[in-house]
Design a protein around this motif. Structure first.
Motif, PDB file in Angstrom:
ATOM      1  N   GLU A  83       0.804  -1.241   0.000  1.00  0.00           N
ATOM      2  CA  GLU A  83       0.000   0.000   0.000  1.00  0.00           C
ATOM      3  C   GLU A  83       0.829   1.281   0.000  1.00  0.00           C
ATOM      4  O   GLU A  83       0.322   2.343  -0.323  1.00  0.00           O
ATOM      5  N   VAL A  84       2.109   1.191   0.405  1.00  0.00           N
ATOM      6  CA  VAL A  84       2.866   2.428   0.644  1.00  0.00           C
ATOM      7  C   VAL A  84       3.343   3.076  -0.672  1.00  0.00           C
ATOM      8  O   VAL A  84       3.611   2.375  -1.649  1.00  0.00           O
ATOM      9  N   ALA A  85       3.380   4.423  -0.686  1.00  0.00           N
ATOM     10  CA  ALA A  85       3.960   5.123  -1.832  1.00  0.00           C
ATOM     11  C   ALA A  85       5.480   5.169  -1.628  1.00  0.00           C
ATOM     12  O   ALA A  85       5.942   5.567  -0.561  1.00  0.00           O
ATOM     13  N   ILE A  86       6.231   4.770  -2.651  1.00  0.00           N
ATOM     14  CA  ILE A  86       7.701   4.725  -2.493  1.00  0.00           C
ATOM     15  C   ILE A  86       8.344   5.859  -3.291  1.00  0.00           C
ATOM     16  O   ILE A  86       8.108   6.000  -4.491  1.00  0.00           O
ATOM     17  N   ILE A  87       9.148   6.672  -2.569  1.00  0.00           N
ATOM     18  CA  ILE A  87       9.947   7.703  -3.254  1.00  0.00           C
ATOM     19  C   ILE A  87      11.408   7.284  -3.114  1.00  0.00           C
ATOM     20  O   ILE A  87      11.901   7.089  -2.008  1.00  0.00           O
ATOM     21  N   VAL A  88      12.051   7.081  -4.260  1.00  0.00           N
ATOM     22  CA  VAL A  88      13.440   6.626  -4.233  1.00  0.00           C
ATOM     23  C   VAL A  88      14.365   7.844  -4.150  1.00  0.00           C
ATOM     24  O   VAL A  88      14.198   8.813  -4.893  1.00  0.00           O
ATOM     25  N   VAL A  89      15.299   7.771  -3.215  1.00  0.00           N
ATOM     26  CA  VAL A  89      16.262   8.868  -3.047  1.00  0.00           C
ATOM     27  C   VAL A  89      17.528   8.462  -3.776  1.00  0.00           C
ATOM     28  O   VAL A  89      18.094   7.393  -3.508  1.00  0.00           O
ATOM     29  N   ILE A  90      17.944   9.262  -4.780  1.00  0.00           N
ATOM     30  CA  ILE A  90      19.126   8.845  -5.548  1.00  0.00           C
ATOM     31  C   ILE A  90      20.211   9.918  -5.516  1.00  0.00           C
ATOM     32  O   ILE A  90      19.924  11.110  -5.390  1.00  0.00           O
TER      33      ILE A  90
END
Ligand code: ADP
Length: 533
Positions: A83-90
Motif C-alpha cells: 500500500e505504501v507510496a515509495i519515493i526513491v532517493v538517488i
C-alpha cells in the motif's frame, strides 16, 4: 502553527547517511498541506520491522543500504508493503531512471542535490496521488479480471503474436486441459484444434484449417482495432482421446494492455443450438413435403368426386327426386369445403416457405369486389343473412393481385357468414381515402372478446363459442393477413361481443415497391409488427 486542513502523513525514511537523514528531518515537518509523523531507520531489515507494524503512507528509500542495494531494494519494500507510496532517493540521475523505478513499483524519485522544501513537497504530493490512482486502476483491473474469469462463456486474452496469455475456467472445461497446457500457446493449440496438431506449418496455415476463421478474425481485430461479433466456426477438436466437432461462436474485442495490442476473445459453444436449427430445418422440409404430397393425393380423388356429383346434380344421368337432390347438395357443399381447406393449407405452406408470389396488375376495384360479393352471396342467402354492398362513387384503379384480394375478401365475408346468426346483416363497403383503398366487412354476429382479438390472426387460433361452435381451420385470417401485408397494406378489427365485428383492409393505392416475396425473416418481422400493434 499547523493549519487544521492538513493531511496526516506517516513517513518512513530508510537512509543510512546521517547527513541526509538529518536534512530530511529538518525539512519534512515544514511540508505544506501535510502534518507528518516521521520515523527513520538505516537498514532494510529495520524498515521491514516497522512497515509490518505501523501504517506508513510514504517511504523515502535510499537504494544502497548496508543490507540491500540497487533496484531490488524497491522490489523488497513493495512486496513487503503493497500500500505504501515509495519515493526513491538517488545520488545521481541516469537517463531512464524513471522507467526503471516505476517498473519495480516505486512512484517517484528525488535527487539528493535537489533537497529543498519545494521539490520535496511536490515529489511527495505526486507520489501519493500516483499511488492512489494506481490503486483505483488496480481495483478496476481486478474487477475486470473477476468478470473475465467467472464468465460462463469461454474467454481468452490473446497477445499480438497470437499467443494465448490468459483464459478463464470455461475454456479449461471446454478443452479438458490444465491452464499450463493452454497458456503461452497459439489459439488452435490452446483449444486443441486437430488441424493445428497435424499441420507442420503451424496454427492456421493448413488449407483445411477451419481454425483459420478464428485466427483471421483475431488478426483482423488486432490489425484494425475493431471488434468482430459472433463468427460461427465448425471446429474439429481433439479432447483427450476423442475427436469432437463443436460449433463455436467467436467474438473478439481489441484492448491495450501495458502499451501493447491484445484481443479479448469470447468463445461460446453453440453446438446444441446449431443441432436444433438443423433439426428444425429438416422437420420443416418434411412438413412441406408431407403437406404437398397429402394435398395432391387428396385433390385428385376430390376432383373426381366433385365431377361425379356435378354430373348427377345437373341431371345428366336422369331426373332427381327432392331427397336425392338434397343429399347431393350436402355432398357437394362438403366436397367444396374440403377443397377450400386443402387450398388453405397449401396456401399457408407457401406463405410459410416464403414462396407466395403476387401477380400484380392494375384492377378495376368495383369489378373485383363484386366478384367476391357474388361468390359469397348464395351462401349468405341460404343462411338468411342480408349481404349489402356499398361503393363510393369514384374508385380509382389500384394495382394488386386480383386472385389474392378476391381470396382475402371472400375469406372475410365467409367468416362473417359463419359467425352471424340467421336474419343478421353483413355489409361490404369499399371506399378510397388519401392514398389508400379501404375495404370493410361488417357483421351483426357473435363478436370477438377484446383479449382474443390480437390472437385471431395466428395460424390455427380459433375463439371458442360455447354452444355455437362453428367449423373451421383457424387458417383463414392468417392467410388474409399475409395477403394484405404482402401488398404493403394492413388490416384492423373492431368487435363487440353480441353486437358484431368489422374487419377493415387498407391497401396502398400506389404501392411503390410491393414485396412479392416474403423471406422467413420478413415473415417474422411482419408477425412481430402485428403482435406489437
Ligand atoms: P376459422 O374461421 O377457420 O376458425 P379464421 O382464421 O378465419 O379461422 O378465424 C379465426 C377465429 O377468429 C375464428 O375461429 C373466430 O373465432 C374468429 N372470427 C373470425 N371472423 C369473425 C367474425 N366475423 N365474427 C366473429 N368471430 C370471428
Amino acid at each position: 502553527m499547523k493549519s487544521h486542513c492538513t493531511e496526516p502523513l506517516n513517513i518512513l525514511i530508510v537512509e543510512d547517511s546521517q547527513t541526509n537523514n538529518k536534512q530530511l528531518h529538518q525539512m519534512l515537518p515544514k511540508l505544506s498541506g501535510y502534518s507528518p509523523t516521521i520515523k527513520s531507520v538505516n537498514s532494510l531489515n529495520a524498515a521491514f520491522k516497522l512497515l509490518g507494524k505501523d501504517n506508513f503512507n510514504v517511504v523515502l528509500l535510499n537504494l544502497d543500504l548496508p543490507d540491500s542495494s540497487g533496484l531490488d531494494t524497491i522490489t523488497s519494500v513493495r512486496r513487503n508493503c503493497p500500500e505504501v507510496a515509495i519515493i526513491v532517493v538517488i545520488d545521481e540521475s541516469d537517463e531512464d531512471i524513471g522507467a526503471k523505478i516505476f517498473a519495480k513499483g516505486a512512484q517517484e524519485f528525488i535527487l539528493k542535490e535537489n533537497y529543498n522544501l519545494q521539490t520535496l513537497n511536490k515529489t511527495l504530493h505526486y507520489a501519493i496521488e500516483r499511488k492512489r490512482t494506481q490503486e483505483v486502476l488496480d481495483r478496476k483491473q481486478r474487477h475486470l479480471e473477476a468478470v473475465f474469469d467467472a464468465a460462463p462463456v469461454g474467454m481468452m486474452l490473446v497477445a499480438e503474436n497470437m499467443i494465448v496469455k490468459r483464459v478463464n475456467n470455461t475454456i479449461r472445461q471446454m478443452t479438458h486441459k490444465k491452464f499450463s497446457k493452454i497458456i503461452d500457446r497459439s489459439i488452435g493449440s490452446a483449444l486443441g484444434c486437430i488441424n493445428h496438431t497435424n499441420d507442420p506449418n503451424g496454427c492456421g496455415n493448413s488449407s483445411a484449417c477451419q481454425e483459420c476463421a478464428i485466427t483471421e478474425g483475431v488478426k483482423a481485430v488486432l490489425d484494425s482495432q475493431q471488434s468482430v461479433h459472433e463468427i460461427e466456426i465448425h471446429f474439429t477438436l481433439k479432447i483427450g482421446d476423442s475427436i469432437i466437432t463443436p460449433w463455436l461462436s467467436v467474438s473478439a474485442e481489441p484492448v491495450m494492455i501495458d502499451g501493447s495490442k491484445h484481443a479479448v476473445v469470447a468463445v461460446d459453444d453453440i453446438t446444441d443450438r446449431k443441432k436444433a436449427e438443423e433439426k428444425l430445418k429438416e422437420t420443416m422440409e418434411i412438413k412441406a413435403q408431407f403437406i404437398a404430397t397429402v394435398s395432391h393425393e387428396l385433390r385428385t380423388p376430390l376432383a373426381a368426386m366433385k365431377e361425379g356429383i356435378a354430373i348427377v346434380l345437373d341431371e345428366i344421368t336422369g331426373k332427381l327426386n327432392e331427397k336425392q337432390q338434397k343429399f347431393l347438395d350436402i355432398a357437394k357443399r362438403n366436397a367444396d369445403r374440403l377443397g377450400f381447406l386443402i387450398d388453405d393449407v397449401l396456401d399457408f405452406q407457401k406463405f410459410d416457405e416464403g414462396k407466395m408470389q403476387l401477380v400484380l396488375q392494375t384492377n378495376n376495384v368495383k369489378e373485383v369486389v363484386l366478384e367476391a360479393y357474388e361468390i359469397m352471396s348464395l351462401a349468405a342467402k341460404k343462411k338468411g343473412i342480408d349481404l349489402l354492398l356499398e361503393f363510393t362513387d369514384e374508385l380509382p384503379e389500384v394495382k394488386f393481385d386480383r386472385g389474392k384480394i378476391i381470396q382475402a375478401v371472400t375469406n372475410l365475408i365467409n367468416n362473417a357468414i359463419k359467425f352471424t346468426p340467421q336474419e343478421g346483416q353483413i355489409s361490404l363497403k369499399v371506399m378510397h381515402q388519401a392514398e389508400e383503398l379501404v375495404i370493410s366487412v361488417s357483421d351483426t354476429g357473435l363478436g370477438i372478446p377484446k383479449d382474443q382479438i390480437p390472437k385471431i390472426f395466428e395460424r390455427f387460433y380459433r375463439v371458442s363459442h360455447p354452444g355455437k361452435e362453428v367449423k373451421g381451420t383457424g387458417l383463414g385470417l392468417a392467410i388474409v393477413k399475409k395477403i394484405v401485408m404482402l401488398h404493403g397494406g394492413r388490416i384492423e378489427v373492431e368487435s363487440e361481443v353480441g353486437r358484431g365485428t368489422t374487419f377493415t383492409v387498407f391497401l396502398p393505392l400506389f404501392a411503390k415497391e410491393v414485396k412479392t416475396f416474403l423471406t422467413k425473416q420478413d415473415d417474422e418481422i411482419l408477425e412481430n409488427m402485428l403482435a406489437n400493434n
